[in-house]
Enzyme design. Structure first.
Site, PDB file in Angstrom:
ATOM      1  N   GLU A  75       4.453   2.517  -2.718  1.00  0.00           N
ATOM      2  CA  GLU A  75       3.756   1.492  -3.485  1.00  0.00           C
ATOM      3  C   GLU A  75       2.653   2.128  -4.324  1.00  0.00           C
ATOM      4  O   GLU A  75       1.846   2.914  -3.818  1.00  0.00           O
ATOM      5  CB  GLU A  75       3.146   0.460  -2.534  1.00  0.00           C
ATOM      6  N   CYS A  76       2.633   1.763  -5.614  1.00  0.00           N
ATOM      7  CA  CYS A  76       1.688   2.427  -6.524  1.00  0.00           C
ATOM      8  C   CYS A  76       0.606   1.497  -7.034  1.00  0.00           C
ATOM      9  O   CYS A  76      -0.273   1.916  -7.787  1.00  0.00           O
ATOM     10  CB  CYS A  76       2.440   3.029  -7.716  1.00  0.00           C
ATOM     11  N   THR A  77       0.614   0.208  -6.634  1.00  0.00           N
ATOM     12  CA  THR A  77      -0.303  -0.765  -7.217  1.00  0.00           C
ATOM     13  C   THR A  77      -1.754  -0.322  -7.157  1.00  0.00           C
ATOM     14  O   THR A  77      -2.504  -0.427  -8.130  1.00  0.00           O
ATOM     15  CB  THR A  77      -0.162  -2.115  -6.489  1.00  0.00           C
TER      16      THR A  77
END
Length: 327
Positions: A75-77
Site C-alpha cells: 500500500e502506497c497511500t
C-alpha cells in the site's frame, strides 16, 4: 516459464505485463474484494485470495505454491505525494514490512517490490532493504518513469528488483529492452463521441476549473484541445497538453478533457477505458467489476503493464542464460 505470486495484486495491471513477458500467476492476494474479483476475471487460472496478507499463513501457502518470483506492491497511500498534507498512517506503510514472512517461507529466486519513490523517505525503508538483503538477495534499487517505456503516462515509481543469485540490473539494462515508441495523452482519448461533454461555461461550474481552462486557452489559443488537471502539483497551471504523456493517474477523478465545437469549449472527465490505456494494460485487460469510481481507483492503484513486462523480460533473459550455461 516463470511462475509468480502476486501480493497486493490490485486489478492485475502489473501481472498483465508479467504475463505478456511469458510468466504465469499462480497465487494473488488483495484485501479489496473488487480488486480480487477483477484479477480473477483477468487471470482465471490463478488462485485469488481476498484478505490482508497479515491474516494469511505463508507457511501453509508455501507448501502449495513455489514461485520463481514474488511480486509485491505494498500500500502506497501514506507515502504518496498525492495524499496532500494529511498525516501518514504508519500501519499502511508497514504493509511493506509484512512481505518479509512471505520471502522467508516461499524463498523465491526473485523478489520485486513496487511503490512510490517517496517510500525512500520512510524511516523504515532501509530496514526493509536490509531485511531483504539478510536473506541473501542483491537489491537493485531502480527509479523508473513509465513514460520511458512507451506508456502514455508519466508515472514515476520505485522498483526493488532483488535476486538470490546476485544479478545486478540497471536502469540502462531495462531501457535496452523497452519499446522505442513514445506515446502521448492524445493516444488514449476515445474520439468517437460516445462520451458526452458539457459546455465549459455552465452554471455551477467551479471558478477554479474555469481559471485553469482559461490559462490553457491563453497559452494554446482557442480551438486547441487540452486536459485539465483537477488537483495535485499545479506547476503547469492546472492543465497539460495532449502532446505530452498524461500526468500520474490517481485513485480519484483527476483529468478533464476540453474539446471544441466551433468556438465553444466543452468539458468531460476521462473515462475508465481511457485510463486503462494510460496504464498501458491494453484492450485485453478487463475492468468488468464495480462502479465507475471503483474502476478509476483500480487504475490509480495499478502498476503500468509495460514497465513490469520489461522487468520480467530482463529476469527471463537472465534465467535463460543461466539454464544454457548449466546445460
Amino acid at each position: 516459464m516463470l511462475k509468480f505470486v502476486d501480493l497486493f495484486c490490485g486489478g492485475g495491471f502489473g501481472a498483465r505485463g508479467a504475463v505478456k513477458a511469458g510468466a504465469t500467476p499462480i497465487l494473488a492476494v488483495d484485501a479489496w474484494q473488487l480488486a480480487a474479483s477483477t484479477y480473477k476475471s483477468n487471470f482465471p487460472s490463478a488462485e485469488v485470495i481476498c484478505s490482508p496478507i497479515e491474516d494469511l499463513d505463508p507457511i501453509e501457502l508455501a507448501k502449495k505454491y513455489k514461485p520463481d518470483v514474488l511480486l509485491t506492491s505494498p500500500e502506497c497511500t501514506s507515502h504518496s505525494i498525492a495524499r496532500g498534507a494529511k498525516p501518514g498512517c504508519e500501519l499502511s506503510k508497514e504493509t511493506a514490512i509484512g512481505i518479509i514472512p512471505w520471502i522467508e517461507t516461499m524463498k523465491p529466486r526473485w523478489l520485486i517490490v513496487e511503490n512510490v519513490n517517496r517510500m525512500k523517505k520512510w524511516g523504515r525503508h532501509q530496514e526493509l532493504v536490509s531485511a531483504i538483503e539478510s536473506y541473501g538477495y542483491t537489491v537493485n534499487d531502480l527509479f523508473l518513469n513509465s513514460a520511458d517505456f512507451g506508456v502514455p503516462q508519466a508515472r514515476k515509481r520505485m522498483f526493488l528488483v532483488c535476486d538470490l543469485q546476485g544479478s545486478v540490473i540497471t536502469q540502462e539494462d531495462l531501457f535496452a529492452l523497452r519499446p522505442k515508441s513514445v506515446n502521448s495523452a492524445r493516444s488514449i482519448i476515445d474520439w468517437s463521441g460516445i462520451y458526452k461533454s458539457r459546455p465549459l461555461y455552465r452554471e455551477k461550474r467551479a471558478q477554479a476549473t474555469i481559471d485553469r481552462a482559461e490559462r490553457a486557452i491563453e497559452a494554446l489559443g482557442r480551438g486547441k484541445d487540452f486536459i485539465i488537471v483537477y488537483y495535485g502539483s499545479d506547476y503547469a497551471g492546472g492543465w497539460q497538453s495532449l502532446d505530452a504523456p498524461l500526468r500520474t493517474v490517481t485513485t480519484i477523478d483527476r483529468f478533464g478533457l476540453v474539446t471544441w465545437e466551433n468556438d465553444t469549449p466543452y468539458l468531460r472527465m476521462l473515462q475508465p477505458p481511457e485510463l486503462l490505456q494510460a496504464m498501458g494494460a491494453g484492450s485485453k485487460h478487463l475492468l468488468s467489476h464495480g462502479s465507475r469510481r471503483d474502476k478509476v481507483k483500480l487504475c490509480g492503484n495499478g502498476v503500468c503493464s509495460p514497465v513490469m513486462e520489461t522487468i520480467f523480460k530482463k529476469i527471463t533473459s537472465i534465467e535463460t542464460k543461466r539454464i544454457k550455461l548449466a546445460s
